[in-house]
Design a protein around this motif. Structure first.
Motif: not given
Length: 404
Positions: A160-164
């Motif tokens: 999720v960190g990468g997607l955000l």
């Protein structure tokens, strides 16, 4: 000292609601430990530096998180484990949120260091609380289920960190993780006033605050303590030291993208979640001694396949197996750690966690030198040879202590 809470099982022997609340804090803590990894290229671009230099935001958190657990564990014994978890989650969330508004990489590193100091209060005190609350006969199955929160937190943090970061920019990842931590901390603070399980206090070690810290030495002096702490250090050296270079091995041998590498390495957490899901069934059917041998064999097989397999899909299966083996073996060590010093579980679990982080650091240092000189395959094959030895030695020494 009064009679310990673990000796008097509560009416609800497994208070799942309380454990879910603590698990939410551990989920956030695990996400906070790993979510910066995929952000390094973004941070490097934003502050006009290299990904290697941007990695200071990862190392700052890791150093503070690993070292300060020796402080937060005894503080939990003295002032209340759940109180420390709630305070740590709230402060860690605030410092993480502050990173989103930083104007330099140095500011982010400082806030991440402070987040690591406060986040160190979460998982060790959660594990110690479980040791205080859950009867020994049920503890291993409960801890195995509890590991789902930590494993899924690590997966979610990276993904999720990468997607955000891609969708909204790097500050969005800090806002997400910081907000979740603050919510978990405030929820626990509120629940401390109304939840009879979370508000229960255990006996306080004698000798004031200094006495709480002396319990660290008491944990190291016991035969069981020395065995468990030495083994978890060796486990971290072998497993983390070798697994750190799986991504580099995949890139060099299979020429896959970094997206594929991220997905592949995350499969280890999938294996850990799979073990946690089936743990009650395994623990009911097999003895602990048998499971330790199984873990050693699974470690060995998985590292051999990772080193030698010409097929990427088979390496993926081996990574899942490796994650499951780690969860199985580490779960057994966690159970023993809760028994090292029942009168001060915060101190003993904190010492356990510190040894694990120290082993990681030593393992990566050693394997980094080996990787540059000999490549990744010898690293994996050495791990394949030594992990079953570790499991067998631990089993033999544990049985010897149990007979004494």
């Amino acid at each position: 000292m009064t009679q310990h809470a673990a000796d008097v099982p509560p009416p609800d022997a497994v208070p799942w609601r309380a454990l879910f609340l603590l698990g939410s804090a551990s989920f956030a803590s695990s996400a906070g430990l790993r979510f910066c990894d995929p952000l390094l290229p973004k941070l490097a671009d934003a502050f006009q530096t290299t990904p290697g230099a941007a990695a200071i935001v990862v190392t700052a958190y890791g150093l503070a998180y690993g070292g300060f657990q020796l402080v937060t564990g005894p503080l939990g014994d003295r002032y209340g484990k759940v109180r420390m978890i709630a305070l740590g989650a709230t402060l860690c969330g605030l410092f993480t949120l502050a990173c989103a508004f930083a104007t330099s990489l140095e500011q982010i590193a400082l806030f991440r260091f402070l987040a690591g100091l406060t986040g160190a209060a979460i998982i060790p005190n959660c594990l110690a609380f479980i040791g205080d609350t859950i009867p020994l006969a049920q503890r291993q199955a409960v801890l195995a289920r509890y590991m789902i929160f930590m494993s899924s937190g690590a997966i979610s943090g990276q993904a999720v960190g990468g997607l955000l970061a891609d969708a909204f920019g790097w500050p969005a990842a800090f806002v997400m993780v910081g907000g979740f931590m603050i919510a978990a901390g405030l929820t626990l603070t509120i629940q401390l006033r109304s939840n009879p399980v979370l508000s229960r206090r255990t006996a306080v070690p004698s000798g004031g605050l200094a006495g709480s810290f002396r319990q660290i030495l008491a944990s190291v002096r016991s035969p069981l303590g020395r065995l468990v702490l030495a083994t978890v250090t060796v486990e971290a050296v072998l497993y983390i030291g070798a697994f750190t270079f799986v991504g580099a091995h995949l890139h060099d041998k299979f020429d896959v993208s970094f997206t594929v590498i991220g997905i592949m390495t995350a499969l280890s957490a999938v294996g850990a979640v799979a073990y946690s899901s089936f743990a009650p069934m395994l623990l009911a059917r097999f003895s602990q001694a048998s499971l330790l041998v199984l873990a050693g064999g699974a470690f060995s097989l998985s590292f051999v396949v990772i080193a030698l397999s010409p097929w990427l899909w088979l390496v993926g299966v081996a990574i899942v197996l490796c994650g499951a083996a780690f969860a199985l073996f580490h779960n057994a060590l966690q159970i023993m750690a809760t028994q090292i010093n029942p009168d001060a579980r915060g101190a003993s679990i904190a010492t356990f966690a510190f040894c694990f982080f120290a082993g990681q650091t030593l393992g990566v240092l050693c394997t980094s030198v080996m990787f540059d000189r000999f490549g990744p395959e010898p690293i994996f094959l050495i791990a394949a040879a030594l992990t079953p030895v570790m499991a067998l030695v631990f089993r033999a020494r544990l049985q010897s202590l149990q007979k004494a």
